[in-house]
Every structure is written in C-alpha cells, then in structure tokens.
Design a protein around this motif. Structure first.
Motif: not given
Length: 291
Positions: A225-233, A236-246
């Motif tokens: 549950d905390e991991a999901k919150r970290d992903l949302k954070k 929200a902070l605008g960290y993007t990845s070049d991965s095909d995964t979203t």
C-alpha cells in the motif's frame, strides 16, 4: 459495556494502523539510506583527473599573480597548467568532459500526495498572475531525488583558452589574458544524475513485502500500500520514465499481488514480475542533465 468493547477495538485498529505506518516509513527511510550508500560508491568510483584539477588550481593562481603584477610567475604557472592538460589530451580516447569535482545532493519532499497537488494548484494560480518568482519558490520544493553532481572541464576549449591567455601575456596584453582565463573558468559543465527517491522506496517496499508475504500478510499488504503511495507521489512530482511500462500498469500489478496475497497467497511469480518492471522503470527514470 458493548460501547466499551467497540471503543477498545477501534483504538486497537488505530494503534495497529499507526504501527504499520511507522514500519513502512522506516522501510522507506532505509531505502533512501541504501540509495545514498550506492551513490556514494558511484562517487568514489568516479575518476577525478588530477591533472585537470591541478590545471584549474593553477589557472586561479595565474589570475592571483596577475592581480599582484607578477607577470613572469603567472606565465610560468600558465605554462605548467597547459603542460598538465597536454598529458590529459595525449591519453587515448580522452573524453570531451573531464571530471574535476563531484557532490551528492539529497532532497526529499516531506509532504503528502495532497500537499503536492495543493502546491501545484498554488503554482498555477501564481503563474496566471505572472508571479513567476513566487511560483518558482514553490516549484523548487517539489523534488524528491538523489542527485550526483559532477563538475567537468571541457577538454575541447579549456586548453585552447589557456594557450590564448599565454599568448596575450607574452604580448603584454594583461587584461585580455585575464578575460580569457575568467571566461575559461566559467565554461565548466555540470552533469547531474537524478534518481527519483519515491521509485527507490517503492522498489524496496515491494522487496520487503515479498519477504513477508508468507509470514505476515498484513505487513506485506501495508508495504504494498505504501509502495502505491510512493508511485503516486513520483508521478505527481513529474518524474517520467522512458520505459514502456506506465505508472498505471505498475499500480495494477501491485493490486494484482495484493489480491493474490489476500487469497491463495501464491504470489512469488507475481512479485518477480512486478520487481522486474519496477526496476526497469526506475532505471529509465534516472536522468542525466547537463547544466
């Protein structure tokens, strides 16, 4: 009496939730500490070229000597600096940027996801009123990252600048030599390697959940549950990845693991797939920024 039992049960749940929150926060902090250690290791492995460092020190010394009117000593020091860079230039496959210094910066936004959203609303409102600096002050806080900053000497231009300054000194064109040297000292290139902290935390929390899933379902679910919150954070902070995964795909994968833990609890393969995707996502979210 019934009300008393209900109150005790509610209090028990609150305490349990608080402990879970403390545990997940402790693991998140552990993830940051481990990441700092890794970055420090990278920093130690970074090859600082001493000849380039010495050349920069000599450049500053030359300027100091010129301020004192010691032209002859300045010429000698400048020739020494040029000689040191000739050594660097003579190396096979010498890189365009030569590392001369490095530092580590850790910035972790302390607020919640809602705090981030509120801050973004404030920034948009300020920008709409053309209050750029006020907006910038808020934007500067919206970071959660570990940054390895490497200062580099540009090998293509710095030695040439020193040679030009030496020519000017021999021609007694002192001010022009000073200008060239000051300009050369302003040409260093900073390369920042930025790693988003929430992604590191999410990976670590999932790893902890993987270890705990068979022993302590509740703890494993709290970590996820905390991991999901970290992903949302991170999102929200605008960290993007070049991965095909979203981000959405990662959250869906976590929810799938949660469902399995609550059921038959045969989530080993799901954990492996999730961690593989998370790590790949994080690697492709690490950015190199030239300044």
């Amino acid at each position: 009496m019934k009300k008393l039992f209900v109150s005790i049960a509610a209090a028990s749940l609150l305490v349990s939730g608080a402990f879970a929150s403390v545990a997940s926060k402790a693991e998140s902090n552990k993830a940051v500490a481990q990441a700092k250690t890794e970055v420090k290791k990278e920093q130690k492995e970074l090859k600082i070229v001493q000849e380039a460092v010495d050349a920069v020190a000599l450049t500053n010394k030359v300027l100091a000597e010129l301020e004192k009117g010691n032209k002859d000593q300045a010429i000698k020091d400048l020739e020494d600096a040029i000689g040191k860079l000739e050594v660097v230039l003579s190396a096979p496959n010498a890189p365009a940027l030569i590392p001369i210094d490095s530092t580590i910066e850790v910035v972790d936004f302390p607020g919640t996801l809602q705090d981030i959203k509120t801050a973004i609303i404030s920034v948009k409102a300020l920008l709409a009123q053309n209050k750029i600096q006020e907006a910038r002050a808020i934007l500067d806080t919206l970071r959660s990252e570990i940054v390895l900053k490497v200062v580099n000497l540009p090998l293509a231009s710095y030695p040439a600048a020193l040679k030009l300054a030496a020519k000017f000194l021999h021609e007694n064109r002192i001010n022009e030599a000073k200008n060239v040297l000051n300009q050369a000292l302003a040409t260093f290139v900073e390369v920042d390697v930025v790693t988003p902290i929430p992604l590191l935390q999410a990976i670590h929390l999932v790893e902890v959940a993987q270890k705990e899933a068979k022993k302590d379902k509740k703890k494993a679910l709290d970590m996820l549950d905390e991991a999901k919150r970290d992903l949302k954070k991170a999102e929200a902070l605008g960290y993007t990845s070049d991965s095909d995964t979203t981000y959405k795909m990662l959250e869906d994968m976590i929810e799938k693991v949660e469902k399995e833990i609550k059921g038959k609890n045969r989530a080993e393969k799901l954990f492996e797939e999730l961690l593989e995707k998370l790590k790949e996502f994080k690697e492709k979210a690490v950015k190199k920024i030239n300044k």
